[in-house]
Design a protein around this motif. Structure first.
Motif, PDB file in Angstrom:
ATOM      1  N   TRP A  46     -21.660   1.385   7.446  1.00 49.83           N
ATOM      2  CA  TRP A  46     -22.231   0.964   8.722  1.00 49.83           C
ATOM      3  C   TRP A  46     -23.551   0.212   8.548  1.00 49.83           C
ATOM      4  CZ3 TRP A  46     -18.920   0.819  12.372  1.00 49.83           C
ATOM      5  CH2 TRP A  46     -17.924   1.807  12.521  1.00 49.83           C
ATOM      6  N   HIS A  47     -24.347   0.597   7.557  1.00 51.16           N
ATOM      7  CA  HIS A  47     -25.665  -0.027   7.381  1.00 51.16           C
ATOM      8  C   HIS A  47     -25.621  -1.222   6.435  1.00 51.16           C
ATOM      9  CE1 HIS A  47     -27.232   3.360   9.587  1.00 51.16           C
ATOM     10  NE2 HIS A  47     -26.732   4.192   8.701  1.00 51.16           N
ATOM     11  N   THR A  48     -24.591  -1.294   5.638  1.00 53.99           N
ATOM     12  CA  THR A  48     -24.424  -2.425   4.707  1.00 53.99           C
ATOM     13  C   THR A  48     -22.987  -2.930   4.809  1.00 53.99           C
ATOM     14  OG1 THR A  48     -23.888  -0.869   2.916  1.00 53.99           O
ATOM     15  CG2 THR A  48     -26.194  -1.629   3.099  1.00 53.99           C
ATOM     16  N   PRO A  49     -22.607  -3.494   5.939  1.00 53.30           N
ATOM     17  CA  PRO A  49     -21.202  -3.865   6.169  1.00 53.30           C
ATOM     18  C   PRO A  49     -20.723  -4.966   5.230  1.00 53.30           C
ATOM     19  CG  PRO A  49     -22.608  -4.808   7.868  1.00 53.30           C
ATOM     20  CD  PRO A  49     -23.474  -3.883   7.070  1.00 53.30           C
ATOM     21  N   HIS A  50     -19.460  -4.869   4.867  1.00 58.18           N
ATOM     22  CA  HIS A  50     -18.821  -5.874   4.031  1.00 58.18           C
ATOM     23  C   HIS A  50     -17.615  -6.408   4.790  1.00 58.18           C
ATOM     24  CE1 HIS A  50     -16.293  -7.489   0.755  1.00 58.18           C
ATOM     25  NE2 HIS A  50     -17.447  -7.705   0.140  1.00 58.18           N
ATOM     26  N   ARG A  51     -17.535  -7.720   4.945  1.00 60.07           N
ATOM     27  CA  ARG A  51     -16.511  -8.304   5.798  1.00 60.07           C
ATOM     28  C   ARG A  51     -15.100  -7.905   5.390  1.00 60.07           C
ATOM     29  NH1 ARG A  51     -15.093 -14.472   5.319  1.00 60.07           N
ATOM     30  NH2 ARG A  51     -13.667 -13.530   3.803  1.00 60.07           N
ATOM     31  N   ASN A  52     -14.749  -8.100   4.148  1.00 59.88           N
ATOM     32  CA  ASN A  52     -13.371  -7.828   3.720  1.00 59.88           C
ATOM     33  C   ASN A  52     -13.024  -6.351   3.869  1.00 59.88           C
ATOM     34  OD1 ASN A  52     -13.072 -10.516   3.154  1.00 59.88           O
ATOM     35  ND2 ASN A  52     -13.208 -10.293   0.933  1.00 59.88           N
ATOM     36  N   SER A  53     -13.994  -5.476   3.575  1.00 58.77           N
ATOM     37  CA  SER A  53     -13.754  -4.045   3.719  1.00 58.77           C
ATOM     38  C   SER A  53     -13.537  -3.682   5.183  1.00 58.77           C
ATOM     39  CB  SER A  53     -14.940  -3.253   3.157  1.00 58.77           C
ATOM     40  OG  SER A  53     -14.768  -1.862   3.380  1.00 58.77           O
ATOM     41  N   TRP A  54     -14.351  -4.230   6.068  1.00 61.49           N
ATOM     42  CA  TRP A  54     -14.203  -3.936   7.495  1.00 61.49           C
ATOM     43  C   TRP A  54     -12.867  -4.457   8.026  1.00 61.49           C
ATOM     44  CZ3 TRP A  54     -18.772  -4.062  11.419  1.00 61.49           C
ATOM     45  CH2 TRP A  54     -19.695  -3.060  11.081  1.00 61.49           C
ATOM     46  N   VAL A  55     -12.485  -5.653   7.633  1.00 61.36           N
ATOM     47  CA  VAL A  55     -11.220  -6.219   8.112  1.00 61.36           C
ATOM     48  C   VAL A  55     -10.049  -5.377   7.613  1.00 61.36           C
ATOM     49  CG1 VAL A  55      -9.661  -8.194   7.935  1.00 61.36           C
ATOM     50  CG2 VAL A  55     -12.097  -8.560   8.381  1.00 61.36           C
ATOM     51  N   THR A  56     -10.119  -4.937   6.364  1.00 62.44           N
ATOM     52  CA  THR A  56      -9.052  -4.112   5.807  1.00 62.44           C
ATOM     53  C   THR A  56      -8.945  -2.784   6.553  1.00 62.44           C
ATOM     54  OG1 THR A  56      -9.271  -5.082   3.600  1.00 62.44           O
ATOM     55  CG2 THR A  56      -8.245  -2.910   3.744  1.00 62.44           C
ATOM     56  N   LYS A  57     -10.093  -2.136   6.801  1.00 59.71           N
ATOM     57  CA  LYS A  57     -10.057  -0.843   7.487  1.00 59.71           C
ATOM     58  C   LYS A  57      -9.640  -0.997   8.945  1.00 59.71           C
ATOM     59  CE  LYS A  57     -13.087   1.711   4.434  1.00 59.71           C
ATOM     60  NZ  LYS A  57     -14.207   2.660   4.311  1.00 59.71           N
ATOM     61  N   LEU A  58     -10.020  -2.100   9.561  1.00 65.61           N
ATOM     62  CA  LEU A  58      -9.567  -2.364  10.926  1.00 65.61           C
ATOM     63  C   LEU A  58      -8.055  -2.540  10.942  1.00 65.61           C
ATOM     64  CD1 LEU A  58     -10.016  -3.000  13.908  1.00 65.61           C
ATOM     65  CD2 LEU A  58     -10.621  -5.357  13.248  1.00 65.61           C
ATOM     66  N   ASP A  59      -7.538  -3.283   9.998  1.00 65.25           N
ATOM     67  CA  ASP A  59      -6.096  -3.500   9.929  1.00 65.25           C
ATOM     68  C   ASP A  59      -5.364  -2.176   9.706  1.00 65.25           C
ATOM     69  OD1 ASP A  59      -3.835  -5.569   9.629  1.00 65.25           O
ATOM     70  OD2 ASP A  59      -3.600  -4.336   7.820  1.00 65.25           O
ATOM     71  N   GLN A  60      -5.895  -1.337   8.836  1.00 62.27           N
ATOM     72  CA  GLN A  60      -5.269  -0.045   8.569  1.00 62.27           C
ATOM     73  C   GLN A  60      -5.245   0.829   9.820  1.00 62.27           C
ATOM     74  OE1 GLN A  60      -7.656   1.320   5.279  1.00 62.27           O
ATOM     75  NE2 GLN A  60      -6.385   0.278   3.741  1.00 62.27           N
ATOM     76  N   ALA A  61      -6.354   0.833  10.554  1.00 59.80           N
ATOM     77  CA  ALA A  61      -6.438   1.649  11.770  1.00 59.80           C
ATOM     78  C   ALA A  61      -5.454   1.153  12.826  1.00 59.80           C
ATOM     79  CB  ALA A  61      -7.860   1.620  12.322  1.00 59.80           C
ATOM     80  N   ILE A  62      -5.321  -0.161  12.951  1.00 56.69           N
ATOM     81  CA  ILE A  62      -4.384  -0.740  13.914  1.00 56.69           C
ATOM     82  C   ILE A  62      -2.948  -0.370  13.552  1.00 56.69           C
ATOM     83  CG2 ILE A  62      -3.408  -2.916  14.733  1.00 56.69           C
ATOM     84  CD1 ILE A  62      -6.280  -4.071  14.515  1.00 56.69           C
ATOM     85  N   ARG A  63      -2.623  -0.462  12.259  1.00 56.50           N
ATOM     86  CA  ARG A  63      -1.259  -0.144  11.823  1.00 56.50           C
ATOM     87  C   ARG A  63      -0.952   1.336  12.031  1.00 56.50           C
ATOM     88  NH1 ARG A  63       0.895  -5.242  11.595  1.00 56.50           N
ATOM     89  NH2 ARG A  63      -0.763  -6.596  10.824  1.00 56.50           N
ATOM     90  N   ARG A  64      -1.944   2.201  11.758  1.00 51.82           N
ATOM     91  CA  ARG A  64      -1.716   3.642  11.946  1.00 51.82           C
ATOM     92  C   ARG A  64      -1.505   3.985  13.414  1.00 51.82           C
ATOM     93  NH1 ARG A  64      -5.907   4.272   8.100  1.00 51.82           N
ATOM     94  NH2 ARG A  64      -7.398   4.637   9.801  1.00 51.82           N
TER      95      ARG A  64
END
Length: 226
Positions: A47-65
């Protein structure tokens, strides 16, 4: 009797997508998660040091779940993460996201943007493949009203001027932000009434315009929707 679109809308999952540093206990996203049984947070981490690719990947995972249908309720840097997810994700027939409420998008492209969010630049400017509403404040320190309006135009989103309310976060004193929930419900209903994921933009505009007129008639004056 409830309409079929209303029944379907209540079956959707609402995923909140916070921005830099997450959303604290008084933020509208947190309050929605606590008060709406259909709503859950996407735990992006870092949250304090966001990384674009990591956030996009985790967002995609949450959407799929979550499984379709999903509506995203994003704030600040979370809005940019949603745009990047739409940019990088293949648009399949079973596209899981049916709408989005994008609140106070952070302008990561501006020269004065904090270094922590520079990795999300440049902001994708593609038209989003689902109905969406962008809400921005007139005195937001993270994005000018003109810039937010331009992003909404690029994304194919309806734009809502929230008045002078800061960054539309906990410091703005929105509480559970009922006006925002009304806009979210407009996106929910719109996505199901159109019967397809990417075709509800005109209907969203009509719904929001009706809401503006209702508030004008109730208050006797024109004011911000959110």
């Amino acid at each position: 009797m409830a309409s079929s679109s209303s029944i379907n809308a209540r079956c959707a999952t609402v995923l909140t997508v916070p921005g830099l540093n997450g959303s604290g206990p008084d933020h509208w996203q947190t309050l929605w998660e606590q008060s709406r049984p259909d709503t859950a947070r996407v735990e992006l981490g870092m949250w304090h040091t966001p990384h674009r690719n990591s956030w996009v990947t985790k967002l995609d995972q949450a959407i799929r779940r979550a499984g379709a249908p999903v509506v995203l309720a994003a704030h600040s840097l979370g809005c940019v993460a949603v745009a990047w997810w739409a940019e990088l994700s293949p648009q399949l027939p079973d596209w899981p996201v049916v709408g989005a409420l994008l609140v106070a998008p952070a302008d990561v492209d501006r020269a004065a943007a904090p270094s922590e969010i520079k990795g999300f630049a440049p902001i994708p400017r593609l038209r989003l493949p689902f109905p969406s509403i962008v809400v921005a404040s007139q005195d937001d320190p993270w994005v000018t009203l003109e810039r937010a309006r331009g992003l909404a135009a690029d994304w194919g989103s309806h734009f809502v001027d929230a008045g002078a309310r800061g960054h539309l976060n906990a410091d703005s004193g929105l509480g559970v932000w009922r006006e925002g929930q009304e806009l979210l419900d407009h996106v929910l209903l719109d996505s199901f009434e159109t019967g397809r994921h990417g075709g509800g933009h005109a209907s969203t505009r009509s719904l929001v315009a009706s809401e503006v007129r209702r508030r004008h008639d109730t208050n006797g004056r024109r004011g911000p929707v959110a």
